[in-house]
Design a protein around this motif. Sequence first.
Motif, PDB file in Angstrom:
ATOM      1  N   SER A  17     -13.449  -2.056   9.280  1.00  0.00           N
ATOM      2  CA  SER A  17     -13.855  -3.222  10.053  1.00  0.00           C
ATOM      3  C   SER A  17     -14.946  -2.773  11.024  1.00  0.00           C
ATOM      4  O   SER A  17     -14.657  -2.060  11.986  1.00  0.00           O
ATOM      5  N   GLY A  18     -16.181  -3.162  10.727  1.00  0.00           N
ATOM      6  CA  GLY A  18     -17.298  -2.704  11.549  1.00  0.00           C
ATOM      7  C   GLY A  18     -17.465  -1.209  11.414  1.00  0.00           C
ATOM      8  O   GLY A  18     -17.567  -0.679  10.317  1.00  0.00           O
ATOM      9  N   ARG A  19     -17.400  -0.503  12.546  1.00  0.00           N
ATOM     10  CA  ARG A  19     -17.548   0.957  12.495  1.00  0.00           C
ATOM     11  C   ARG A  19     -16.205   1.682  12.511  1.00  0.00           C
ATOM     12  O   ARG A  19     -16.156   2.910  12.597  1.00  0.00           O
ATOM     13  N   TYR A  20     -15.113   0.936  12.449  1.00  0.00           N
ATOM     14  CA  TYR A  20     -13.773   1.529  12.497  1.00  0.00           C
ATOM     15  C   TYR A  20     -13.183   1.642  11.100  1.00  0.00           C
ATOM     16  O   TYR A  20     -13.266   0.714  10.301  1.00  0.00           O
ATOM     17  N   VAL A  21     -12.573   2.797  10.835  1.00  0.00           N
ATOM     18  CA  VAL A  21     -11.888   3.052   9.565  1.00  0.00           C
ATOM     19  C   VAL A  21     -10.476   3.509   9.891  1.00  0.00           C
ATOM     20  O   VAL A  21     -10.289   4.439  10.678  1.00  0.00           O
ATOM     21  N   VAL A  22      -9.470   2.833   9.306  1.00  0.00           N
ATOM     22  CA  VAL A  22      -8.078   3.228   9.534  1.00  0.00           C
ATOM     23  C   VAL A  22      -7.351   3.349   8.196  1.00  0.00           C
ATOM     24  O   VAL A  22      -7.760   2.755   7.196  1.00  0.00           O
ATOM     25  N   ASP A  23      -6.284   4.107   8.203  1.00  0.00           N
ATOM     26  CA  ASP A  23      -5.418   4.266   7.040  1.00  0.00           C
ATOM     27  C   ASP A  23      -4.662   2.955   6.828  1.00  0.00           C
ATOM     28  O   ASP A  23      -4.032   2.433   7.748  1.00  0.00           O
ATOM     29  N   ALA A  24      -4.714   2.428   5.613  1.00  0.00           N
ATOM     30  CA  ALA A  24      -4.066   1.147   5.315  1.00  0.00           C
ATOM     31  C   ALA A  24      -2.543   1.245   5.318  1.00  0.00           C
ATOM     32  O   ALA A  24      -1.862   0.230   5.283  1.00  0.00           O
ATOM     33  N   LYS A  25      -1.996   2.452   5.388  1.00  0.00           N
ATOM     34  CA  LYS A  25      -0.544   2.623   5.437  1.00  0.00           C
ATOM     35  C   LYS A  25      -0.034   2.649   6.873  1.00  0.00           C
ATOM     36  O   LYS A  25       1.163   2.779   7.099  1.00  0.00           O
ATOM     37  N   SER A  26      -0.938   2.484   7.841  1.00  0.00           N
ATOM     38  CA  SER A  26      -0.586   2.556   9.255  1.00  0.00           C
ATOM     39  C   SER A  26      -0.606   1.160   9.889  1.00  0.00           C
ATOM     40  O   SER A  26      -1.673   0.574  10.079  1.00  0.00           O
ATOM     41  N   ILE A  27       0.572   0.652  10.214  1.00  0.00           N
ATOM     42  CA  ILE A  27       0.654  -0.662  10.858  1.00  0.00           C
ATOM     43  C   ILE A  27      -0.077  -0.640  12.194  1.00  0.00           C
ATOM     44  O   ILE A  27      -0.839  -1.561  12.516  1.00  0.00           O
ATOM     45  N   MET A  28       0.118   0.401  12.986  1.00  0.00           N
ATOM     46  CA  MET A  28      -0.548   0.489  14.284  1.00  0.00           C
ATOM     47  C   MET A  28      -2.073   0.550  14.118  1.00  0.00           C
ATOM     48  O   MET A  28      -2.809  -0.065  14.888  1.00  0.00           O
ATOM     49  N   GLY A  29      -2.521   1.272  13.109  1.00  0.00           N
ATOM     50  CA  GLY A  29      -3.955   1.336  12.851  1.00  0.00           C
ATOM     51  C   GLY A  29      -4.534  -0.018  12.497  1.00  0.00           C
ATOM     52  O   GLY A  29      -5.602  -0.401  12.969  1.00  0.00           O
ATOM     53  N   VAL A  70       0.830  -1.215   0.000  1.00  0.00           N
ATOM     54  CA  VAL A  70       0.000   0.000   0.000  1.00  0.00           C
ATOM     55  C   VAL A  70       0.862   1.263   0.000  1.00  0.00           C
ATOM     56  O   VAL A  70       0.541   2.242  -0.671  1.00  0.00           O
ATOM     57  N   SER A  71       1.982   1.226   0.714  1.00  0.00           N
ATOM     58  CA  SER A  71       2.836   2.408   0.845  1.00  0.00           C
ATOM     59  C   SER A  71       3.487   2.821  -0.473  1.00  0.00           C
ATOM     60  O   SER A  71       3.924   3.963  -0.615  1.00  0.00           O
ATOM     61  N   LYS A  72       3.533   1.934  -1.443  1.00  0.00           N
ATOM     62  CA  LYS A  72       4.133   2.251  -2.744  1.00  0.00           C
ATOM     63  C   LYS A  72       3.244   3.155  -3.585  1.00  0.00           C
ATOM     64  O   LYS A  72       3.715   3.743  -4.549  1.00  0.00           O
ATOM     65  N   TYR A  73       1.977   3.269  -3.221  1.00  0.00           N
ATOM     66  CA  TYR A  73       1.020   4.007  -4.042  1.00  0.00           C
ATOM     67  C   TYR A  73       0.675   5.352  -3.413  1.00  0.00           C
ATOM     68  O   TYR A  73       0.638   5.480  -2.192  1.00  0.00           O
ATOM     69  N   ASP A  74       0.412   6.362  -4.280  1.00  0.00           N
ATOM     70  CA  ASP A  74       0.144   7.722  -3.822  1.00  0.00           C
ATOM     71  C   ASP A  74      -1.286   7.935  -3.355  1.00  0.00           C
ATOM     72  O   ASP A  74      -1.552   8.833  -2.575  1.00  0.00           O
ATOM     73  N   PHE A  75      -2.215   7.122  -3.847  1.00  0.00           N
ATOM     74  CA  PHE A  75      -3.616   7.335  -3.485  1.00  0.00           C
ATOM     75  C   PHE A  75      -3.922   6.798  -2.085  1.00  0.00           C
ATOM     76  O   PHE A  75      -3.172   6.013  -1.526  1.00  0.00           O
ATOM     77  N   ASP A  76      -5.045   7.260  -1.523  1.00  0.00           N
ATOM     78  CA  ASP A  76      -5.449   6.851  -0.177  1.00  0.00           C
ATOM     79  C   ASP A  76      -6.143   5.498  -0.217  1.00  0.00           C
ATOM     80  O   ASP A  76      -6.927   5.210  -1.115  1.00  0.00           O
ATOM     81  N   VAL A  77      -5.847   4.681   0.797  1.00  0.00           N
ATOM     82  CA  VAL A  77      -6.480   3.378   0.958  1.00  0.00           C
ATOM     83  C   VAL A  77      -6.909   3.264   2.418  1.00  0.00           C
ATOM     84  O   VAL A  77      -6.101   3.489   3.321  1.00  0.00           O
ATOM     85  N   ASP A  78      -8.179   2.950   2.643  1.00  0.00           N
ATOM     86  CA  ASP A  78      -8.705   2.785   3.993  1.00  0.00           C
ATOM     87  C   ASP A  78      -9.089   1.335   4.230  1.00  0.00           C
ATOM     88  O   ASP A  78      -9.521   0.638   3.312  1.00  0.00           O
ATOM     89  N   LEU A  79      -8.963   0.904   5.476  1.00  0.00           N
ATOM     90  CA  LEU A  79      -9.440  -0.409   5.899  1.00  0.00           C
ATOM     91  C   LEU A  79     -10.643  -0.189   6.799  1.00  0.00           C
ATOM     92  O   LEU A  79     -10.608   0.654   7.702  1.00  0.00           O
TER      93      LEU A  79
END
Length: 75
Positions: free
Chosen positions: A32-44, A21-30
């Motif tokens: 799960s239920g009601r939670y949304v996190v940035d796919a480039k964030s391991i902690m998220g 995911v980090s290789k790409y410039d566009f935004d990617v979200d994950l």
Amino acid sequence: MKKVTVSLASINDVKSFVNIVSKYDFDVDLISGRYVVDAKSIMGIFSLDLSKPIDVEVMTDDCDSFIDEIKPFTV
């Protein structure tokens, strides 16, 4: 915008997924239920329930190479 569902079963899967995911410039979200996190964030990603499949929301329509790269994780 495109959506796919992935499964990240291990720590190595999460690290590999974030590296892709980090290789790409566009935004990617994950989502799960009601939670949304940035796919480039391991902690998220680790804050999500990884025992269930996770929805991936790609914020561009020109993402065919990205979708191909994450095929090993798709459900």
